[in-house]
Design a protein around this motif. Structure first.
Motif, PDB file in Angstrom:
ATOM      1  N   ILE A 246       0.840  -1.201   0.000  1.00 38.50           N
ATOM      2  CA  ILE A 246       0.000   0.000   0.000  1.00 38.50           C
ATOM      3  C   ILE A 246       0.875   1.252   0.000  1.00 38.50           C
ATOM      4  O   ILE A 246       0.588   2.241  -0.689  1.00 38.50           O
ATOM      5  CB  ILE A 246      -0.942  -0.002   1.214  1.00 38.50           C
ATOM      6  N   LEU A 247       1.945   1.215   0.789  1.00 45.87           N
ATOM      7  CA  LEU A 247       2.841   2.358   0.879  1.00 45.87           C
ATOM      8  C   LEU A 247       3.583   2.579  -0.435  1.00 45.87           C
ATOM      9  O   LEU A 247       3.828   3.712  -0.846  1.00 45.87           O
ATOM     10  CB  LEU A 247       3.838   2.146   2.024  1.00 45.87           C
ATOM     11  N   ILE A 248       3.934   1.488  -1.095  1.00 43.70           N
ATOM     12  CA  ILE A 248       4.594   1.584  -2.401  1.00 43.70           C
ATOM     13  C   ILE A 248       3.630   2.148  -3.438  1.00 43.70           C
ATOM     14  O   ILE A 248       3.973   3.059  -4.203  1.00 43.70           O
ATOM     15  CB  ILE A 248       5.120   0.197  -2.823  1.00 43.70           C
ATOM     16  N   TRP A 249       2.409   1.610  -3.487  1.00 43.85           N
ATOM     17  CA  TRP A 249       1.416   2.083  -4.458  1.00 43.85           C
ATOM     18  C   TRP A 249       1.091   3.560  -4.249  1.00 43.85           C
ATOM     19  O   TRP A 249       0.899   4.305  -5.205  1.00 43.85           O
ATOM     20  CB  TRP A 249       0.138   1.260  -4.341  1.00 43.85           C
ATOM     21  N   GLY A 250       1.020   3.975  -2.989  1.00 41.40           N
ATOM     22  CA  GLY A 250       0.685   5.365  -2.702  1.00 41.40           C
ATOM     23  C   GLY A 250       1.700   6.347  -3.243  1.00 41.40           C
ATOM     24  O   GLY A 250       1.389   7.532  -3.443  1.00 41.40           O
ATOM     25  N   ASN A 251       2.914   5.887  -3.499  1.00 42.63           N
ATOM     26  CA  ASN A 251       3.946   6.754  -4.054  1.00 42.63           C
ATOM     27  C   ASN A 251       4.122   6.569  -5.562  1.00 42.63           C
ATOM     28  O   ASN A 251       5.010   7.167  -6.171  1.00 42.63           O
ATOM     29  CB  ASN A 251       5.292   6.491  -3.349  1.00 42.63           C
ATOM     30  N   GLY A 252       3.288   5.702  -6.154  1.00 43.06           N
ATOM     31  CA  GLY A 252       3.390   5.474  -7.595  1.00 43.06           C
ATOM     32  C   GLY A 252       4.296   4.340  -7.991  1.00 43.06           C
ATOM     33  O   GLY A 252       4.531   4.110  -9.181  1.00 43.06           O
ATOM     34  N   GLY A 253       4.848   3.602  -7.012  1.00 44.19           N
ATOM     35  CA  GLY A 253       5.670   2.444  -7.317  1.00 44.19           C
ATOM     36  C   GLY A 253       4.858   1.176  -7.393  1.00 44.19           C
ATOM     37  O   GLY A 253       3.638   1.195  -7.304  1.00 44.19           O
ATOM     38  N   ASP A 254       5.541   0.049  -7.547  1.00 46.25           N
ATOM     39  CA  ASP A 254       4.839  -1.231  -7.625  1.00 46.25           C
ATOM     40  C   ASP A 254       5.832  -2.362  -7.404  1.00 46.25           C
ATOM     41  O   ASP A 254       7.051  -2.141  -7.331  1.00 46.25           O
ATOM     42  CB  ASP A 254       4.151  -1.394  -8.978  1.00 46.25           C
ATOM     43  N   ILE A 255       5.322  -3.562  -7.315  1.00 41.45           N
ATOM     44  CA  ILE A 255       6.157  -4.748  -7.195  1.00 41.45           C
ATOM     45  C   ILE A 255       6.476  -5.295  -8.584  1.00 41.45           C
ATOM     46  O   ILE A 255       7.599  -5.710  -8.860  1.00 41.45           O
ATOM     47  CB  ILE A 255       5.477  -5.826  -6.329  1.00 41.45           C
ATOM     48  N   LEU A 256       5.473  -5.288  -9.458  1.00 43.04           N
ATOM     49  CA  LEU A 256       5.620  -5.812 -10.815  1.00 43.04           C
ATOM     50  C   LEU A 256       5.139  -4.789 -11.830  1.00 43.04           C
ATOM     51  O   LEU A 256       4.294  -3.936 -11.532  1.00 43.04           O
ATOM     52  CB  LEU A 256       4.776  -7.088 -10.983  1.00 43.04           C
ATOM     53  N   SER A 257       5.640  -4.903 -13.054  1.00 48.58           N
ATOM     54  CA  SER A 257       5.127  -4.091 -14.150  1.00 48.58           C
ATOM     55  C   SER A 257       3.698  -4.513 -14.468  1.00 48.58           C
ATOM     56  O   SER A 257       3.239  -5.572 -14.038  1.00 48.58           O
ATOM     57  CB  SER A 257       6.012  -4.256 -15.384  1.00 48.58           C
ATOM     58  N   ALA A 258       2.989  -3.698 -15.224  1.00 49.60           N
ATOM     59  CA  ALA A 258       1.586  -3.963 -15.528  1.00 49.60           C
ATOM     60  C   ALA A 258       1.393  -5.297 -16.236  1.00 49.60           C
ATOM     61  O   ALA A 258       0.373  -5.971 -16.040  1.00 49.60           O
ATOM     62  CB  ALA A 258       1.009  -2.829 -16.381  1.00 49.60           C
ATOM     63  N   ASP A 259       2.367  -5.711 -17.038  1.00 45.64           N
ATOM     64  CA  ASP A 259       2.242  -6.985 -17.745  1.00 45.64           C
ATOM     65  C   ASP A 259       2.806  -8.165 -16.943  1.00 45.64           C
ATOM     66  O   ASP A 259       2.844  -9.298 -17.421  1.00 45.64           O
ATOM     67  CB  ASP A 259       2.924  -6.920 -19.114  1.00 45.64           C
ATOM     68  N   HIS A 260       3.243  -7.888 -15.715  1.00 40.97           N
ATOM     69  CA  HIS A 260       3.747  -8.924 -14.800  1.00 40.97           C
ATOM     70  C   HIS A 260       5.026  -9.607 -15.316  1.00 40.97           C
ATOM     71  O   HIS A 260       5.352 -10.694 -14.866  1.00 40.97           O
ATOM     72  CB  HIS A 260       2.674  -9.989 -14.512  1.00 40.97           C
ATOM     73  N   LYS A 261       5.740  -8.955 -16.205  1.00 41.36           N
ATOM     74  CA  LYS A 261       6.932  -9.569 -16.777  1.00 41.36           C
ATOM     75  C   LYS A 261       8.239  -8.999 -16.233  1.00 41.36           C
ATOM     76  O   LYS A 261       9.306  -9.578 -16.445  1.00 41.36           O
ATOM     77  CB  LYS A 261       6.910  -9.423 -18.303  1.00 41.36           C
ATOM     78  N   THR A 262       8.152  -7.866 -15.529  1.00 43.43           N
ATOM     79  CA  THR A 262       9.360  -7.179 -15.090  1.00 43.43           C
ATOM     80  C   THR A 262       9.207  -6.701 -13.650  1.00 43.43           C
ATOM     81  O   THR A 262       8.139  -6.247 -13.248  1.00 43.43           O
ATOM     82  CB  THR A 262       9.652  -5.959 -15.992  1.00 43.43           C
ATOM     83  N   SER A 263      10.281  -6.775 -12.895  1.00 47.58           N
ATOM     84  CA  SER A 263      10.276  -6.272 -11.523  1.00 47.58           C
ATOM     85  C   SER A 263      10.193  -4.748 -11.503  1.00 47.58           C
ATOM     86  O   SER A 263      10.800  -4.056 -12.325  1.00 47.58           O
ATOM     87  CB  SER A 263      11.545  -6.715 -10.798  1.00 47.58           C
TER      88      SER A 263
END
Length: 428
Positions: free
Chosen positions: A217-234
């Motif tokens: 949640i904290l990552i998303w709130g700053n515009g980051g993420d765990i995976l790319s939108a296509d789930h292929k890249t960190s």
């Protein structure tokens, strides 16, 4: 699923994915094409089996919902078998693979990829828009029912996370209202953190393992993420991800706003004892706070906007059912406005639908509309990922624990974690 059961289902699903993967490897390719129920439901009486783990205090609500379906559908009868989630998940894959499994089953939505890849459940794309309207569900909830862009489930229930806050601790710190932005949130956290002396008090308790994930949640709130939108890249080494983790790891590790190495249960106990001003949690938490003067509010908006986490229990069709049409009737009923309003009022969970906030039954519990109101801001952690458990337990959680224990810089830790995640995603 009530109180801590949804949280427990996450923990069980993490552990079960390893066992499940082994079963699917052995059994996934040995299926034959199932019959799909070509007879109309009205032509003959059909009995369907439904396995799930709804063993909590709201079990009677689930049983009543099945009774209402049976009473209104005399030619389709549901026989429900309820067992603890761990027991259910231990027997379900083998039962489905051998052709002895149920017509309908429920489990954590994180397990959908494993069952779908193993050819143990049937796709249900054709029910959406023809009995279940995806437009009245949060887009993230519908996406969580998918594997490889195909829909394999409908939601059995769902929950979102809000920020719980201790009104008495807020008042003592001179905080008039719950924070709405990260700046206000961090100010409130520091005002309610006491690090000196024997009586420590924490501004925000943040669990980092054996819990529903809070750090995403904290990552998303700053515009980051765990995976790319296509789930292929960190995305663990993305600048927005790193920036968010630097802010919050510093608050935990150096400003000591929260103890480190907390399980979800540990964090719950601290908040319930009145020793923490805030915690991010789901609707099940409310049942354990009888002695706390608390309120709930949306997780404060980060620089990138509003974000919170959601979870769901999925309802799927066993591959060997001969009555797919009749199962569809049950799925449609379960996700109807009347059924969801009733179930929500009895379970304390928000409905699977986003169009019921003004329903009198839903509003009968003042907490439900608040959890329901953030559904469209919610996201699912690693939804649709076959490697869900490995990413969480082998890469993401250890990285969070390393930075909160000052065992490496955020930049170096996340660079290393990102390399591991990219290697996993590429099959290396």
């Amino acid at each position: 699923m009530s109180n801590l059961l949804m949280k427990k289902s996450w923990l069980i699903s993490f552990a079960s994915i390893f066992t499940l993967s082994a079963v699917l490897t052995a059994c996934g390719s040995s299926s034959t094409a199932p019959e799909t129920g070509s007879k109309a439901a009205s032509e003959a009486k059909v009995t369907l089996t439904y396995w799930n783990g709804f063993t909590g205090p709201d079990r009677p609500a689930y049983e009543e919902l099945v009774k209402r379906f049976n009473d209104s559908h005399p030619n389709i009868q549901i026989t429900m078998e309820i067992s603890p989630w761990d027991a259910l998940l231990a027997k379900l894959p083998t039962s489905l693979a051998s052709g002895q499994g149920p017509d309908i089953a429920s489990f954590d939505s994180a397990l959908i990829p494993q069952y779908a890849k193993g050819n143990l459940i049937l796709p249900v794309d054709d029910i959406y828009g023809k009995g279940i309207d995806p437009k009245v569900m949060a887009a993230s909830l519908v996406d969580a029912m998918k594997y490889n862009s195909k829909l394999y489930a409908v939601p059995a229930n769902t929950a979102t996370l809000l920020m719980y806050y201790n009104k008495d601790l807020f008042k003592a710190a001179g905080i008039a209202a719950p924070p709405t932005t990260w700046a206000e949130w961090q100010d409130a956290i520091m005002k309610t953190t006491k690090t000196n002396g024997n009586e420590k008090q924490y501004g925000l308790v943040l669990a980092d393992h054996a819990t529903i994930p809070m750090w995403p949640i904290l990552i998303w709130g700053n515009g980051g993420d765990i995976l790319s939108a296509d789930h292929k890249t960190s995305m663990l080494n993305d600048s927005k991800t790193v920036e968010a983790l630097k802010i919050w790891a510093d608050l935990v590790a150096n400003k000591r706003i929260s103890p480190v190495n907390l399980t979800g249960g540990d964090a719950d106990k601290i908040f319930a004892s009145g020793k923490a001003a805030m915690e991010i949690n789901g609707p099940w938490m409310a049942g354990g706070l009888s002695g706390v003067n608390y309120g709930v509010a949306p997780v404060p908006s980060g620089p990138a906007g509003k974000a919170t986490l959601a979870n769901a229990v999925a309802m799927v069709i066993g591959k060997n059912t001969k009555h797919k049409d009749e199962v569809y009737e049950f799925m449609k009923f379960w996700n109807s406005a009347d059924a969801q309003a009733y179930l929500s009022s009895k379970s304390g969970f928000p409905p699977t639908r986003t169009d019921l906030n003004d329903n009198p039954l839903v509003k009968s519990n003042p907490l439900i509309p608040q959890f329901a109101a953030v559904a469209n801001d919610s996201r699912f952690y690693l939804a649709g990922m076959e490697q869900f458990s490995k990413i969480d337990s082998d890469i993401f959680t250890p990285a969070i624990q390393a930075i909160t224990n000052n065992k490496g810089t955020v930049e170096a830790t996340m660079a290393d974690a990102s390399k591991k995640l990219d290697a996993l995603l590429s099959g290396k």
